[in-house]
Design a protein around this motif. Structure first.
Motif, short mmCIF file in Angstrom:
data_model
loop_
_atom_site.label_atom_id
_atom_site.label_comp_id
_atom_site.label_asym_id
_atom_site.label_seq_id
_atom_site.Cartn_x
_atom_site.Cartn_y
_atom_site.Cartn_z
N SER A 51 50.76 62.64 19.88
CA SER A 51 52.01 63.40 20.00
C SER A 51 52.25 63.89 21.42
CB SER A 51 52.00 64.59 19.04
OG SER A 51 51.07 65.57 19.45
N ARG A 52 51.23 63.73 22.29
CA ARG A 52 51.35 64.17 23.68
C ARG A 52 51.26 62.99 24.65
NH1 ARG A 52 48.30 69.61 25.06
NH2 ARG A 52 50.04 69.58 26.55
N CYS A 53 51.56 61.80 24.15
CA CYS A 53 51.51 60.58 24.97
C CYS A 53 52.92 60.07 25.24
CB CYS A 53 50.70 59.49 24.27
SG CYS A 53 48.94 59.90 24.06
N ALA A 54 53.08 59.38 26.37
CA ALA A 54 54.37 58.78 26.71
C ALA A 54 54.14 57.45 27.42
CB ALA A 54 55.18 59.71 27.61
N LEU A 55 55.13 56.57 27.31
CA LEU A 55 55.11 55.27 27.96
C LEU A 55 56.03 55.30 29.17
CD1 LEU A 55 54.37 52.18 27.91
CD2 LEU A 55 56.45 51.87 26.52
N LEU A 56 55.50 54.92 30.35
CA LEU A 56 56.31 54.79 31.56
C LEU A 56 56.48 53.32 31.89
CD1 LEU A 56 54.88 57.50 34.03
CD2 LEU A 56 56.54 57.78 32.16
N ILE A 57 57.71 52.90 32.15
CA ILE A 57 58.02 51.52 32.54
C ILE A 57 58.59 51.58 33.95
CG2 ILE A 57 59.29 49.43 31.95
CD1 ILE A 57 59.61 50.75 29.10
N MET A 107 56.88 58.49 20.07
CA MET A 107 56.36 58.88 21.38
C MET A 107 57.40 58.55 22.45
SD MET A 107 52.34 57.71 21.09
CE MET A 107 52.70 56.04 20.53
N PRO A 108 57.55 59.41 23.46
CA PRO A 108 58.59 59.20 24.47
C PRO A 108 58.41 57.90 25.25
CG PRO A 108 57.72 61.44 24.58
CD PRO A 108 56.82 60.68 23.66
N VAL A 109 59.53 57.28 25.57
CA VAL A 109 59.59 56.10 26.44
C VAL A 109 60.46 56.47 27.63
CG1 VAL A 109 60.32 53.70 26.67
CG2 VAL A 109 59.31 54.50 24.51
N LEU A 150 58.36 65.62 31.46
CA LEU A 150 57.18 65.33 30.64
C LEU A 150 56.55 66.61 30.11
CD1 LEU A 150 55.63 62.52 32.87
CD2 LEU A 150 56.77 62.21 30.65
N ARG A 151 56.46 67.64 30.92
CA ARG A 151 55.86 68.90 30.47
C ARG A 151 56.70 69.54 29.38
NH1 ARG A 151 51.48 69.45 33.19
NH2 ARG A 151 51.35 68.86 35.40
N ASN A 152 58.01 69.44 29.50
CA ASN A 152 58.87 69.98 28.45
C ASN A 152 58.70 69.23 27.13
OD1 ASN A 152 59.96 71.95 30.11
ND2 ASN A 152 61.75 70.73 30.70
N LYS A 153 58.26 67.97 27.23
CA LYS A 153 57.98 67.18 26.04
C LYS A 153 56.55 67.41 25.53
CE LYS A 153 61.70 64.47 25.56
NZ LYS A 153 62.47 64.33 24.29
N GLY A 154 55.76 68.18 26.27
CA GLY A 154 54.37 68.42 25.88
C GLY A 154 53.44 67.27 26.19
N VAL A 155 53.84 66.36 27.07
CA VAL A 155 53.05 65.17 27.38
C VAL A 155 51.88 65.51 28.30
CG1 VAL A 155 53.10 62.92 28.54
CG2 VAL A 155 54.98 63.60 27.03
#
Length: 265
Positions: A51-57, A107-109, A150-155
């Motif tokens: 829940s605290r992971c994100a994908l960067l492209i 999870m955020p992209v 990202l911090r606002n998303k909790g990542v």
């Protein structure tokens, strides 16, 4: 590309020094000196919460994905064919797979672009809720609101993909480390215009990040087995040490031995 300079930055200057506002926001070891004191190797996954992971492209756009990226005369027709093959038969399918996977797990992209150009038209289009970041510099954390977003998303953990592995992708990785994020580089979802430099960059990423493949990212979810793994870059993904030994006559002054250099720290 000055990989020896990057290596010195990574190993001896402590590029993974965290600059987060609170200790809880930073889960990266501060530097290789911290590794000597604690035994926790930079790049080691210390905790993993999907829940605290994100994908960067990073920079997968028309100008970087097509032959426009290889218009320089130094690139032969064979090189262009090899680059095109890796991009369209490996990298783009893997990116598409990762985008759909991260979305399926909520999870955020994040699409990172340069020059105001949109993401590559063959990628899944960004959803209205997904961030498209237009960066003004090589690294995505320089002069942007990426860290705040990202911090606002909790990542706290980033899966990094894109182009070029040894330039914008790597410098974005360094910026992420400076801000205290855990990093996973997805090897087969990255590419460099100079294909050999991709392998060099992957080895350097192993100094401060976990390196994985798209298959393992999907199959190992929720990634509990990655926590405190002794070697964050699986041995099967490294070139053999014998093949990696370079002579001093190498025109790019490459590392004589990745293992030897790490062993001196």
């Amino acid at each position: 590309f000055p990989y020896t300079t990057l290596f010195r930055s990574a190993c001896f200057c402590g590029v993974v020094e965290a600059q987060a506002d609170t200790p809880e926001q930073s889960i990266q070891p501060q530097s290789w000196l911290e590794y000597v004191r604690t035994g926790v190797r930079p790049g080691t996954i210390q905790k993993m919460d999907p829940s605290r992971c994100a994908l960067l492209i990073v920079d997968i756009q028309d100008a970087t994905t097509t032959d426009v990226a290889l218009k320089d005369k130094q690139f032969s027709d064979e090189h262009r064919r090899n680059h095109r093959q890796r991009m369209h038969e490996l990298v783009l399918p893997n990116l598409t797979k990762l985008i759909h996977f991260f979305r399926s797990k909520s999870m955020p992209v994040v699409y990172i672009c340069i020059g105001g150009e949109p993401p590559y038209h063959e990628l899944p289009s960004p959803l209205p809720k997904e961030k498209v970041l237009n960066k003004p510099r090589t690294g995505a954390f320089a002069a942007t609101d990426l860290d705040e977003y990202l911090r606002n998303k909790g990542v706290d953990t980033l899966f990094i993909t894109g182009t070029a592995t040894g330039a914008c992708v790597m410098i974005t990785g360094y910026g992420a480390c400076d801000h205290g994020y855990q990093l996973v580089l997805v090897d087969d979802a990255c590419i460099s215009q100079i294909l050999d430099s991709h392998d060099d960059a992957i080895e350097l990423f192993g100094l401060f990040a976990t390196v994985e493949t798209t298959e393992r990212v999907v199959a190992d979810y929720p990634w509990r087995d990655w926590i405190n793994r002794s070697d964050p870059t699986p041995a099967a993904m490294r070139r053999s040490i014998d093949e990696n030994i370079m002579t001093q006559t190498d025109p790019h002054f490459r590392l004589k031995s990745f293992k030897h250099c790490v062993g001196q720290l």
